[in-house]
Scaffold this motif. Structure first.
Motif, PDB file in Angstrom:
ATOM      1  N   GLY A  17       0.792  -1.122  -0.070  1.00  0.00           N
ATOM      2  CA  GLY A  17      -0.127   0.123  -0.008  1.00  0.00           C
ATOM      3  C   GLY A  17       0.568   1.368   0.352  1.00  0.00           C
ATOM      4  O   GLY A  17       1.707   1.597   0.703  1.00  0.00           O
ATOM      5  N   GLY A  18       0.566   2.274  -1.132  1.00  0.00           N
ATOM      6  CA  GLY A  18       1.416   3.172  -0.906  1.00  0.00           C
ATOM      7  C   GLY A  18       3.103   3.505  -1.974  1.00  0.00           C
ATOM      8  O   GLY A  18       3.438   4.271  -2.212  1.00  0.00           O
ATOM      9  N   LEU A  19       3.268   1.971  -2.353  1.00  0.00           N
ATOM     10  CA  LEU A  19       4.018   1.882  -3.238  1.00  0.00           C
ATOM     11  C   LEU A  19       3.605   2.213  -3.979  1.00  0.00           C
ATOM     12  O   LEU A  19       2.637   1.917  -4.885  1.00  0.00           O
TER      13      LEU A  19
ATOM     14  N   PRO B  23       7.269  12.034  -2.387  1.00  0.00           N
ATOM     15  CA  PRO B  23       8.648  10.777  -2.384  1.00  0.00           C
ATOM     16  C   PRO B  23       8.154   9.766  -1.921  1.00  0.00           C
ATOM     17  O   PRO B  23       7.411   9.743  -1.019  1.00  0.00           O
ATOM     18  N   ILE B  24       8.140   8.341  -2.540  1.00  0.00           N
ATOM     19  CA  ILE B  24       7.734   7.597  -2.217  1.00  0.00           C
ATOM     20  C   ILE B  24       9.160   6.274  -2.225  1.00  0.00           C
ATOM     21  O   ILE B  24      10.052   6.238  -3.152  1.00  0.00           O
TER      22      ILE B  24
ATOM     23  N   LEU C  44       8.657  -1.376   1.899  1.00  0.00           N
ATOM     24  CA  LEU C  44       7.849  -0.504   3.282  1.00  0.00           C
ATOM     25  C   LEU C  44       8.716  -0.720   4.442  1.00  0.00           C
ATOM     26  O   LEU C  44       7.961  -0.857   6.428  1.00  0.00           O
ATOM     27  N   THR C  45       9.664  -1.321   4.453  1.00  0.00           N
ATOM     28  CA  THR C  45      11.206  -1.112   5.578  1.00  0.00           C
ATOM     29  C   THR C  45      11.890  -0.003   5.520  1.00  0.00           C
ATOM     30  O   THR C  45      12.135   0.382   4.993  1.00  0.00           O
ATOM     31  N   ASP C  46      11.644   0.665   6.727  1.00  0.00           N
ATOM     32  CA  ASP C  46      12.355   1.672   6.664  1.00  0.00           C
ATOM     33  C   ASP C  46      13.730   1.450   6.579  1.00  0.00           C
ATOM     34  O   ASP C  46      14.399   0.190   6.809  1.00  0.00           O
ATOM     35  N   GLY C  47      14.397   2.307   6.709  1.00  0.00           N
ATOM     36  CA  GLY C  47      15.511   2.590   5.680  1.00  0.00           C
ATOM     37  C   GLY C  47      16.077   2.089   4.971  1.00  0.00           C
ATOM     38  O   GLY C  47      17.485   2.211   4.171  1.00  0.00           O
ATOM     39  N   ASP C  48      15.192   1.121   4.349  1.00  0.00           N
ATOM     40  CA  ASP C  48      15.158   1.084   2.593  1.00  0.00           C
ATOM     41  C   ASP C  48      14.746   2.580   1.507  1.00  0.00           C
ATOM     42  O   ASP C  48      14.824   3.471   2.101  1.00  0.00           O
ATOM     43  N   PRO C  49      16.027   2.766   0.808  1.00  0.00           N
ATOM     44  CA  PRO C  49      16.216   4.111  -0.117  1.00  0.00           C
ATOM     45  C   PRO C  49      14.633   4.403  -0.531  1.00  0.00           C
ATOM     46  O   PRO C  49      14.164   3.363  -1.019  1.00  0.00           O
ATOM     47  N   PHE C  50      14.080   5.360  -1.311  1.00  0.00           N
ATOM     48  CA  PHE C  50      13.239   6.086  -1.979  1.00  0.00           C
ATOM     49  C   PHE C  50      13.465   5.434  -3.453  1.00  0.00           C
ATOM     50  O   PHE C  50      14.222   5.080  -3.602  1.00  0.00           O
ATOM     51  N   GLN C  51      12.512   5.003  -3.497  1.00  0.00           N
ATOM     52  CA  GLN C  51      11.845   4.201  -4.928  1.00  0.00           C
ATOM     53  C   GLN C  51      13.032   4.986  -6.310  1.00  0.00           C
ATOM     54  O   GLN C  51      12.821   6.068  -6.395  1.00  0.00           O
ATOM     55  N   THR C  52      13.439   4.201  -6.781  1.00  0.00           N
ATOM     56  CA  THR C  52      14.121   5.540  -8.289  1.00  0.00           C
ATOM     57  C   THR C  52      12.510   6.088  -8.574  1.00  0.00           C
ATOM     58  O   THR C  52      12.252   5.938  -8.924  1.00  0.00           O
ATOM     59  N   VAL C  53      13.731   7.173  -9.064  1.00  0.00           N
ATOM     60  CA  VAL C  53      12.407   8.002 -10.420  1.00  0.00           C
ATOM     61  C   VAL C  53      12.641   7.483 -11.611  1.00  0.00           C
ATOM     62  O   VAL C  53      11.598   7.887 -11.642  1.00  0.00           O
TER      63      VAL C  53
END
Ligand SMILES: *[C@@H]1O[C@H](CO)[C@@H](O)[C@H](O)[C@H]1NC(C)=O
Ligand SMILES: *[C@@H]1O[C@H](CO)[C@@H](O)[C@H](O)[C@H]1NC(C)=O
Ligand SMILES: *[C@@H]1O[C@H](CO)[C@@H](O)[C@H](O)[C@H]1NC(C)=O
Ligand SMILES: *[C@@H]1O[C@H](CO)[C@@H](O)[C@H](O)[C@H]1NC(C)=O
Ligand SMILES: *[C@@H]1O[C@H](CO)[C@@H](O)[C@H](O)[C@H]1NC(C)=O
Ligand SMILES: *[C@@H]1O[C@H](CO)[C@@H](O)[C@H](O)[C@H]1NC(C)=O
Ligand SMILES: *[C@@H]1O[C@H](CO)[C@@H](O)[C@H](O)[C@H]1NC(C)=O
Length: 918
Positions: A514-516, A597-598, A602-611
């Motif tokens: 959800g939200g990703l 930015p998404i 949903l795991t804390d610390g994982d990078p933002f999704q590539t643009v």
């Protein structure tokens, strides 16, 4: 968009499977309509001395006739300031070069064909179905609810939809057509029978009662708040098993949680007071071609649309198709154009769709809804809460039935993969419990169906919980622990009965994604390094209308749903800010600056999704409209290392009424590792992310602006260090401009490699198990030695090749059998990486004449665009007969950013000798 792989396939291991050569059909397969072109001409007003020579079209036809070019015009375009020209068939495709030299001709482009849009996942539903999602969750995550609360609903804005038409007889779509109705106008440009391969039969009525795609739009922006359908009548409490997401682990909590506060079917569109025009460009079956898309777009402009939206496209990776070019010009002229990014995320990077590639249009990515509407069944004989199963609608089982397990071992790995023992009872009166594993679901189901079973529950053997491919069987997935519980109870001798309530058992299941960004969203960038997609909107698990004969309502996923959401958002934007061209031109910048930015998980610390998949982030419509800080630019394109644009300047303006102090900060997104390590092929989606990030320096990190004051930011961006350039890493991220009251951002995108180093022709054996390119003989085998062909019937060679990457220009030329030309690609070598460039100037290659010339050819993938084929005839591209003799085919593909006049910038391959013995 390509028709769905079943949505169940997403998340399956995406290993490259070799395809058999015999699957390659010996017919020409290229994404263009052969011999059909769109010629663009200069407008008469540009050439004053020419005005008395007739219309630009008349002048064009006269010049073509003077040059003895045979042509047949299908469609004239006359939209001065945007596009003037004609779609035509040429008898001789070699005349393209000659036409380009004709006075007044600006461009000639092949006519491209686009498959009809298909959602990634869809299911027809009827008004009585339980468990349908409401629209509120998507409105809340994007701020649309706050705009509705202010009475902003898109009144006065005209939206033109180019799609399959619309079923305006649907009560939620206004029930009629024309003045006074929601769907006020439009046109059917093609007719029911149009397939893309035949001539359109237009009429004035865009009614669609056979396809349905165009009617999706209700949810997205045109339904009024809609409270008339009672959904879950009885239980006010629904069973739900929420997932608590913590770092790295998913913890399940059992319990009874409160249901939705309301229990009515409460759908409302983003801009439900806007006016709709429907332009039908698809027939009931088949595809659509560029010439019709351009016609529809120009018709919409002429009818005064403020917004044009298209949920269609085909991957080609370039911004040069006519559909893209015209869409972009319409956007530049001051209309908002929203176009789906595509549903090809599984194919990896550099696979953007046209017309979504239109430079100035808004290409839209999809994010998953935060809840998935699922169903539950109840159990008797043991004590357990209702159990959630993965289906949006109740299994059509109305009796309470006993449960039977095919195995009492809840760790069995290959449950029901073999025929069940003869001692198995008649299963027709049971619901059958089976464990996932080893063989396909349909194989298990066929084995139990052999004993009469009609309904099955498959329990997962791990953490899986998703829709599954069950063919025409009535079966659903349940979670492992529920299945193990039921299996153990049966093994202990308990008798269990199950009931599938036909209403009232809907569950709002929290989505684990959800939200990703929806995994199916197509990845960019374009080969010419444009920023596609531009922005994300909700598009996963969206409920919408459907033509009445096809079932009224449907639940769908796809960028097809995200796109009208953004079109609706654009209508809200224009209805507040005004409809002037400058406001429309600024819309993308406002939306991007304020998007959220998404993350990539949903795991804390994982990078933002590539643009390259999310664009600037999830649209925040309220902030885009009422924000009080503006940025002059929001797409900072750094291009590749050879064309690197490191220092990026943009202006921040305080449009509010108070003094604000801003701080600048850099937040990187995951670097997309776009090409497989040690491979020349793009990495499949989800594209792996690396945490090697760019670094950013600012001229000043903090500044204060009075109301109305502006400040120039210079951000100097340095590409990530220590990355492997052969994986063509695309780095990206956000430069946040933050005041105590708001935060806006500019988004950057760059490649830590040079595009000219990217091999474009696939010369591996990975896909077919044999080296390609190849010339296939008339039996479909790879031609090894010389072969003669009569060119009678099927006795002709077929050129087979794949593009590992897009090329700006592909040519096939005929050369003599004893040519001294040394190609760069050796078809006999297993894999040759980074082939050294050879050869002098382009003109030095002695060829006998062209067989095929393709500008801006996109790459192939492992799905529908697996390979390119071209069946040779015994003529050149201009139709002149090739005399009998021995020849070779020379394939050349220009590398991206290569110089078309420099032989060294091409990859080349020479075929074995083939004889023309006609
Ligand atoms: C339906 O949605 C509207 C907003 O669109 C909201 O005000 C209303 O409370 C909702 N009704 C129910 C019963 O949830
Ligand atoms: C067109 O589509 C309809 C509905 O899917 C189908 O019944 C029909 O067979 C199709 N016709 C052709 C010619 O493919
Ligand atoms: C299910 O599909 C299979 C193969 O497609 C077919 O043989 C079978 O008859 C179908 N069964 C039903 C109940 O429709
Ligand atoms: C599982 O165990 C139960 C209870 O002992 C028994 O009735 C049943 O036949 C067993 N099922 C199978 C498939 O062996
Ligand atoms: C990136 O550089 C190439 C080569 O100069 C150019 O053709 C292309 O237009 C550039 N892309 C953008 C978005 O500016
Ligand atoms: C092809 O035809 C040529 C000319 O007739 C002949 O010399 C040659 O041997 C033939 N090659 C094959 C492989 O049949
Ligand atoms: C067609 O192309 C061939 C090869 O380029 C050339 O030799 C021939 O003259 C052309 N024919 C015409 C009619 O232009």
């Amino acid at each position: 968009m390509k028709a769905a792989l079943s949505f169940a396939l997403f998340g399956a291991t995406s290993a490259l499977a070799a395809k058999s050569l015999s699957s390659v059909q010996r017919v020409t397969n290229l994404p263009i309509v052969s011999n059909k072109f769109i010629v663009e001409v200069a407008e008469t007003s540009d050439i004053p001395s020419k005005r008395d020579l007739g219309t630009p079209h008349e002048q064009l036809y006269r010049s073509l006739k003077e040059r003895k070019i045979a042509f047949d015009v299908h469609k004239e375009y006359d939209a001065p300031g945007i596009f003037v020209g004609a779609a035509m068939t040429l008898t001789d495709s070699q005349d393209v070069a000659s036409i380009l030299k004709t006075n007044g001709v600006v461009a000639i482009r092949p006519v491209r064909s686009y498959p009809r849009p298909a959602p990634v996942f869809s299911k027809t539903c009827s008004p009585g179905d339980a468990g349908l999602p409401d629209s509120e969750s998507t409105h809340i995550t994007t701020g649309v609810d706050k705009l509705h609360a202010k009475g902003i609903t898109g009144k006065g804005i005209k939206i033109g939809i180019l799609d399959t038409g619309i079923d305006y007889t649907h009560p939620a779509l206004g029930g009629g057509f024309g003045a006074g109705f929601k769907v006020q106008g439009g046109y059917d440009l093609v007719g029911d029978d149009y397939t893309g391969a035949n001539a359109p039969v237009p009429d004035s009525d865009p009614l669609d009662q056979c396809a349905g795609h165009g009617s999706y739009y209700i949810l997205c922006y045109l339904a009024p708040p809609f409270n008339s359908r009672v959904l879950d009548q009885e239980p006010m409490l629904l069973y739900v098993r929420p997932m608590i997401i913590s770092s790295g682990a998913i913890t399940r909590l059992k319990g009874i949680i409160g249901a939705n506060p309301g229990n009515e079917f409460n759908i409302s569109g983003v801009a439900y007071d806007s006016t709709i025009y429907a332009y039908r460009i698809f027939g009931c079956n088949g595809s659509v071609n560029d010439d019709v898309i351009v016609d529809g777009l120009l018709m919409g402009v002429k009818a005064g649309m403020d917004i044009l939206t298209m949920s269609l496209g085909g991957s080609d990776g370039w911004s040069e198709s006519t559909g893209s070019v015209v869409s972009s010009r319409i956007a530049a002229s001051g209309k908002i154009v929203t176009i789906a990014a595509g549903n090809e995320g599984a194919s990896g990077s550099w696979f953007t769709s046209s017309p979504g590639n239109a430079i100035d249009a808004i290409s839209v990515a999809s994010s998953d809804n935060t809840i998935i509407p699922l169903q539950s069944f109840t159990v008797d004989g043991v004590t357990h809460d209702p159990i959630v199963y993965y289906d949006t609608f109740p299994l059509p089982v109305t009796e309470t039935l006993p449960l039977y397990a095919t195995s009492n071992d809840t760790t069995v790995v290959d449950d029901a993969c073999n025929p069940l023992p003869a001692s198995t009872p008649d299963l027709s009166g049971f619901v059958v419990l089976v464990r996932r594993g080893t063989c396909a679901f349909v194989d298990k189901l066929a084995n139990i169906a052999a004993f009469g079973a009609k309904t099955a529950l498959i329990y997962d053997n791990g953490n899986g919980f998703a829709g599954i491919e069950v063919g025409n069987f009535s079966a659903v997935l349940i979670q492992a622990e529920d299945g193990v519980f039921l299996g153990q109870q049966l093994a202990a001798g308990k008798s269990i009965k199950v009931t599938f309530p036909q209403s009232g058992a809907g569950v709002q299941f929290p989505s684990t994604t959800g939200g990703l960004v929806s995994t199916f969203t197509t990845y960019g960038p374009t080969n010419d390094f444009y920023f596609k997609p531009a922005i994300t909107a909700p598009g996963g698990d969206i409920l919408s209308t459907y033509p009445i004969p096809l079932g009224t309502w449907r639940l769908d996923s796809g960028t097809s749903m995200a796109t009208p959401f953004l079109a609706g958002s654009a209508a809200l934007f224009l209805s507040v800010k005004g409809k002037s061209p400058s406001v429309a031109r600024s819309a993308r910048t406002f939306f991007q600056a304020t998007a959220k930015p998404i993350s990539s998980s949903l795991t804390d610390g994982d990078p933002f999704q590539t643009v390259t998949q999310q664009g600037a982030g999830l649209v925040q419509v309220y902030d885009a409209i009422f924000g009080t800080t503006t940025l002059s630019r929001t797409e900072l394109i750094l291009n590749d290392t050879a064309h690197f644009a490191g220092p990026q300047k943009f202006t921040v303006k305080n449009t509010g009424k108070t003094v604000k102090t801003y701080t600048l900060s850099h937040v990187p997104a995951g670097t997309a590792v776009t090409i497989g390590a040690g491979s020349i092929l793009p990495a499949l989606g989800p594209v792996p992310l690396s945490t090697s990030y760019a670094s950013v320096k600012f001229n000043s990190g903090k500044f204060t602006l009075l109301p109305g004051q502006a400040h120039d930011v210079v951000a100097t961006i340095t590409p990530p260090k220590g990355v492997d350039a052969t994986t063509f890493p695309v780095y990206s991220g956000f430069i946040h401009v933050t005041s105590p009251v708001e935060s806006v951002h500019a988004t950057y995108l760059g490649l830590a490699a040079s595009l000219k180093d990217k091999q474009v022709v696939d010369n591996t054996d990975i896909i077919f198990g044999v080296n390609i390119p190849a010339l296939l003989d008339s039996a479909g085998n790879v031609q090894d030695g010389p072969v003669n062909y009569t060119f009678v019937g099927a006795d002709a060679p077929t050129m087979l090749w794949r593009q590992a990457f897009g090329t700006p220009l592909l040519r096939l030329d005929l050369v003599s059998a004893n040519t001294s030309f040394a190609p760069t690609l050796n078809s006999r070598a297993a894999i040759s990486f980074a082939t050294s460039h050879k050869g002098g100037s382009f003109a030095k290659v002695s060829t006998l004449g062209p067989l095929l010339e393709q500008p801006y050819l996109g790459r192939n993938d492992e799905g529908d665009l697996l390979q390119n084929t071209f069946v040779l005839s015994n003529t050149f591209a201009n139709g002149t007969t090739i005399s009998n003799g021995s020849y070779k085919v020379l394939l050349r593909a220009l590398r991206v950013t290569g110089d078309p006049t420099n032989e060294a910038d091409y990859e080349s391959w020479l075929s074995p000798i083939f004889g023309v013995a006609a």
